[in-house]
Design a protein around this motif. Structure first.
Motif, PDB file in Angstrom:
ATOM      1  N   PRO A 269       0.985  -1.252  -0.647  1.00 51.43           N
ATOM      2  CA  PRO A 269      -0.126  -0.014  -0.177  1.00 51.43           C
ATOM      3  C   PRO A 269       0.941   1.011   0.122  1.00 51.43           C
ATOM      4  CG  PRO A 269      -0.778  -1.404   1.810  1.00 51.43           C
ATOM      5  CD  PRO A 269       0.397  -2.079   1.465  1.00 51.43           C
ATOM      6  N   TRP A 270       0.477   2.362  -0.577  1.00 52.41           N
ATOM      7  CA  TRP A 270       1.231   3.875  -0.869  1.00 52.41           C
ATOM      8  C   TRP A 270       1.264   3.778   0.645  1.00 52.41           C
ATOM      9  CZ3 TRP A 270       3.789   4.852  -4.763  1.00 52.41           C
ATOM     10  CH2 TRP A 270       3.028   3.933  -6.111  1.00 52.41           C
ATOM     11  N   ALA A 271       0.813   3.640   1.834  1.00 54.40           N
ATOM     12  CA  ALA A 271       0.480   4.543   2.897  1.00 54.40           C
ATOM     13  C   ALA A 271       1.960   3.618   3.433  1.00 54.40           C
ATOM     14  CB  ALA A 271      -0.600   4.170   3.420  1.00 54.40           C
ATOM     15  N   GLY A 272       2.318   2.628   2.987  1.00 49.76           N
ATOM     16  CA  GLY A 272       3.258   1.307   3.968  1.00 49.76           C
ATOM     17  C   GLY A 272       4.446   2.017   3.063  1.00 49.76           C
ATOM     18  N   ARG A 273       4.706   3.148   2.374  1.00 46.19           N
ATOM     19  CA  ARG A 273       5.988   3.758   1.338  1.00 46.19           C
ATOM     20  C   ARG A 273       6.705   4.347   2.300  1.00 46.19           C
ATOM     21  NH1 ARG A 273       6.688   1.380  -3.237  1.00 46.19           N
ATOM     22  NH2 ARG A 273       4.909  -0.518  -3.682  1.00 46.19           N
ATOM     23  N   LYS A 274       8.019   3.977   2.556  1.00 44.06           N
ATOM     24  CA  LYS A 274       9.155   5.316   3.015  1.00 44.06           C
ATOM     25  C   LYS A 274       9.275   6.531   1.898  1.00 44.06           C
ATOM     26  CE  LYS A 274      11.379   2.495   6.792  1.00 44.06           C
ATOM     27  NZ  LYS A 274      12.191   2.275   7.056  1.00 44.06           N
ATOM     28  N   LYS A 275       9.171   7.671   2.629  1.00 44.43           N
ATOM     29  CA  LYS A 275       9.788   8.307   1.903  1.00 44.43           C
ATOM     30  C   LYS A 275      10.972   9.275   1.920  1.00 44.43           C
ATOM     31  CE  LYS A 275       4.620   9.988   0.512  1.00 44.43           C
ATOM     32  NZ  LYS A 275       3.940  11.097  -0.159  1.00 44.43           N
ATOM     33  N   LYS A 276      11.695  10.148   0.983  1.00 44.83           N
ATOM     34  CA  LYS A 276      12.547  10.508   0.863  1.00 44.83           C
ATOM     35  C   LYS A 276      12.745  11.715   0.329  1.00 44.83           C
ATOM     36  CE  LYS A 276      17.489  11.884   1.353  1.00 44.83           C
ATOM     37  NZ  LYS A 276      18.230  12.604   2.491  1.00 44.83           N
ATOM     38  N   THR A 277      13.016  13.172   0.789  1.00 46.96           N
ATOM     39  CA  THR A 277      13.498  14.465   0.302  1.00 46.96           C
ATOM     40  C   THR A 277      14.487  14.219  -0.337  1.00 46.96           C
ATOM     41  OG1 THR A 277      12.314  15.750   2.106  1.00 46.96           O
ATOM     42  CG2 THR A 277      13.902  17.080   0.576  1.00 46.96           C
ATOM     43  N   VAL A 278      14.400  14.732  -2.099  1.00 45.93           N
ATOM     44  CA  VAL A 278      15.391  14.884  -3.016  1.00 45.93           C
ATOM     45  C   VAL A 278      15.289  16.510  -3.377  1.00 45.93           C
ATOM     46  CG1 VAL A 278      15.777  12.315  -3.409  1.00 45.93           C
ATOM     47  CG2 VAL A 278      14.103  13.929  -4.936  1.00 45.93           C
ATOM     48  N   TRP A 279      16.391  16.551  -4.307  1.00 44.21           N
ATOM     49  CA  TRP A 279      16.687  18.226  -5.076  1.00 44.21           C
ATOM     50  C   TRP A 279      16.682  17.798  -6.569  1.00 44.21           C
ATOM     51  CZ3 TRP A 279      17.361  17.125   0.129  1.00 44.21           C
ATOM     52  CH2 TRP A 279      16.369  18.188   1.051  1.00 44.21           C
ATOM     53  N   THR A 280      16.003  18.288  -7.533  1.00 45.68           N
ATOM     54  CA  THR A 280      15.947  17.804  -8.202  1.00 45.68           C
ATOM     55  C   THR A 280      16.264  19.066  -9.708  1.00 45.68           C
ATOM     56  OG1 THR A 280      14.694  16.676  -9.079  1.00 45.68           O
ATOM     57  CG2 THR A 280      14.864  17.020 -11.241  1.00 45.68           C
ATOM     58  N   VAL A 281      18.256  18.987 -10.079  1.00 42.37           N
ATOM     59  CA  VAL A 281      18.324  20.631 -11.112  1.00 42.37           C
ATOM     60  C   VAL A 281      17.661  19.838 -12.493  1.00 42.37           C
ATOM     61  CG1 VAL A 281      20.548  21.113 -11.406  1.00 42.37           C
ATOM     62  CG2 VAL A 281      20.068  19.823  -9.400  1.00 42.37           C
ATOM     63  N   ALA A 282      17.103  21.136 -12.356  1.00 46.53           N
ATOM     64  CA  ALA A 282      15.779  20.906 -13.984  1.00 46.53           C
ATOM     65  C   ALA A 282      16.612  21.750 -14.594  1.00 46.53           C
ATOM     66  CB  ALA A 282      14.261  20.957 -13.404  1.00 46.53           C
ATOM     67  N   ILE A 283      17.241  22.249 -15.742  1.00 46.78           N
ATOM     68  CA  ILE A 283      16.956  23.195 -16.773  1.00 46.78           C
ATOM     69  C   ILE A 283      16.639  22.963 -18.265  1.00 46.78           C
ATOM     70  CG2 ILE A 283      19.266  23.646 -18.995  1.00 46.78           C
ATOM     71  CD1 ILE A 283      20.892  21.560 -16.832  1.00 46.78           C
ATOM     72  N   ASP A 284      15.922  24.272 -18.705  1.00 43.54           N
ATOM     73  CA  ASP A 284      14.942  23.704 -19.776  1.00 43.54           C
ATOM     74  C   ASP A 284      15.446  24.668 -20.745  1.00 43.54           C
ATOM     75  OD1 ASP A 284      12.371  22.540 -21.169  1.00 43.54           O
ATOM     76  OD2 ASP A 284      12.320  24.966 -21.230  1.00 43.54           O
ATOM     77  N   TRP A 285      15.908  24.397 -22.386  1.00 43.20           N
ATOM     78  CA  TRP A 285      16.890  25.671 -23.279  1.00 43.20           C
ATOM     79  C   TRP A 285      15.835  25.448 -24.355  1.00 43.20           C
ATOM     80  CZ3 TRP A 285      19.442  23.389 -26.945  1.00 43.20           C
ATOM     81  CH2 TRP A 285      19.771  22.203 -26.504  1.00 43.20           C
ATOM     82  N   SER A 286      16.678  26.990 -25.723  1.00 37.39           N
ATOM     83  CA  SER A 286      16.099  26.687 -26.351  1.00 37.39           C
ATOM     84  C   SER A 286      16.950  27.444 -27.077  1.00 37.39           C
ATOM     85  CB  SER A 286      14.682  27.055 -26.626  1.00 37.39           C
ATOM     86  OG  SER A 286      14.044  26.868 -27.929  1.00 37.39           O
ATOM     87  N   TYR A 287      17.320  27.467 -28.049  1.00 43.85           N
ATOM     88  CA  TYR A 287      18.632  28.157 -28.930  1.00 43.85           C
ATOM     89  C   TYR A 287      18.483  28.359 -29.746  1.00 43.85           C
ATOM     90  CZ  TYR A 287      21.652  27.933 -24.712  1.00 43.85           C
ATOM     91  OH  TYR A 287      22.091  27.935 -23.648  1.00 43.85           O
ATOM     92  N   HIS A 288      18.085  29.911 -30.498  1.00 41.38           N
ATOM     93  CA  HIS A 288      16.791  29.281 -32.359  1.00 41.38           C
ATOM     94  C   HIS A 288      16.227  28.550 -32.493  1.00 41.38           C
ATOM     95  CE1 HIS A 288      19.940  33.358 -32.643  1.00 41.38           C
ATOM     96  NE2 HIS A 288      20.713  31.926 -32.058  1.00 41.38           N
ATOM     97  N   GLY A 289      15.594  28.230 -31.616  1.00 42.73           N
ATOM     98  CA  GLY A 289      14.250  26.978 -31.700  1.00 42.73           C
ATOM     99  C   GLY A 289      14.968  25.415 -30.895  1.00 42.73           C
ATOM    100  N   GLU A 290      15.887  25.373 -31.498  1.00 44.80           N
ATOM    101  CA  GLU A 290      16.633  23.907 -30.841  1.00 44.80           C
ATOM    102  C   GLU A 290      16.539  24.180 -29.583  1.00 44.80           C
ATOM    103  OE1 GLU A 290      20.096  22.609 -32.358  1.00 44.80           O
ATOM    104  OE2 GLU A 290      19.593  23.579 -35.005  1.00 44.80           O
ATOM    105  N   HIS A 291      15.144  22.912 -28.405  1.00 40.28           N
ATOM    106  CA  HIS A 291      15.399  22.947 -27.423  1.00 40.28           C
ATOM    107  C   HIS A 291      15.259  21.979 -27.110  1.00 40.28           C
ATOM    108  CE1 HIS A 291      12.201  20.258 -28.201  1.00 40.28           C
ATOM    109  NE2 HIS A 291      11.448  20.819 -29.383  1.00 40.28           N
TER     110      HIS A 291
END
Length: 202
Positions: free
Chosen positions: A92-114
Motif C-alpha cells: 500500500p502507498w501508505a506504507g511506503r517510506k519517502k525521502k526528500t530529494v532535489w532535482t536540478v532541472a534545465i530547460d533551454w531553447s537556442y534559435h528554436g532548438e530545444h
C-alpha cells in the motif's frame, strides 16, 4: 510471499498479462482448484490499461498468442487464474517510506532548438553545486553573457533558479535552470539495495 484477497498486484513477465495492475479476488488451494498446478490458483481481476501504448502491446501479444487479431474487448481481464510466480504483490502507498530529494532541472531553447535535462540529488548542497557548475559552463560559452547585455532579453535570478529569455519569443530563445524539492517514494527493493550497499547501515 503471502497472498490475500483484496491485495493489489502486478503481472510480471511470467504471464501473458505482463504489465497489468489488478487485485486478487479469490484463492483456491484444495479440491476446488480449476488447474492441476501444485501451487494455489490465484484469481485476479486486472485493470484496463489507461495508456493506448499499453493497450496496443497487450493486443499485439494476445494476437500473436492466438494467431488471430485480438482487441482489448477480446482479452479476459476478470477472474484470470494466475500462479504465484506470475504476480508481484504491491505494498500500500501508505506504507511506503519517502525521502526528500532535489532535482536540478534545465530547460533551454537556442534559435528554436530545444532540450530538457533533470538530475536528481539526495542532498541540497549537491544540487546547488550542480546548478552553479551547469550555469558557469553556460556563461563560459558566452551565449548567456551576450543575452544579458541585450535589451531584447530579460533575466530573472533568485537563490535556487536562473532564467534568461527573449522577451518577444520565449520559445525561440530561453535558458532556465532551477532546484526543485520533491518527495521520492522508495519501494522495498530500493531500500534493500541501499541497505545492502551500505553494509546494513541505516
Amino acid at each position: 510471499m503471502t497472498f490475500a484477497i483484496g491485495q493489489r498486484i502486478y503481472a510480471n513477465g511470467q504471464s501473458d498479462w505482463e504489465g497489468l495492475f489488478g487485485v486478487i479476488t479469490e484463492i483456491r488451494t484444495d479440491e476446488d482448484k480449476e488447474t492441476e498446478n501444485e501451487t494455489p490458483d490465484i484469481y485476479c481481476s486486472f485493470d484496463v490499461p489507461v495508456l493506448s501504448a499499453d493497450v496496443k502491446e497487450l493486443e499485439k501479444r494476445f494476437s500473436s498468442l492466438y494467431r488471430e487479431p485480438k482487441t482489448i474487448e477480446d482479452i479476459s481481464l476478470d477472474e484470470v487464474i494466475m500462479a504465484p510466480e506470475m504476480i508481484e504483490v504491491l505494498e500500500p502507498w501508505a506504507g511506503r517510506k519517502k525521502k526528500t530529494v532535489w532535482t536540478v532541472a534545465i530547460d533551454w531553447s537556442y534559435h528554436g532548438e530545444h532540450g530538457h535535462l533533470e538530475e536528481i540529488c539526495t542532498d541540497y548542497l549537491d544540487a546547488k553545486r550542480k546548478l552553479t557548475e551547469y550555469l558557469a559552463e553556460e556563461f563560459a560559452g558566452n551565449t548567456l553573457f551576450q543575452w544579458q547585455l541585450d535589451d531584447r532579453y530579460a533575466t530573472v535570478s533568485e537563490k535556487d533558479s536562473y532564467e534568461c529569455y527573449e522577451k518577444e519569443d520565449y520559445q525561440k530563445n530561453h535558458y532556465h535552470i532551477c532546484i526543485e524539492r520533491k518527495d521520492l517514494v522508495m519501494g522495498p527493493a530500493f531500500i534493500r539495495e541501499i541497505t545492502e550497499g551500505t553494509g546494513g547501515a541505516r
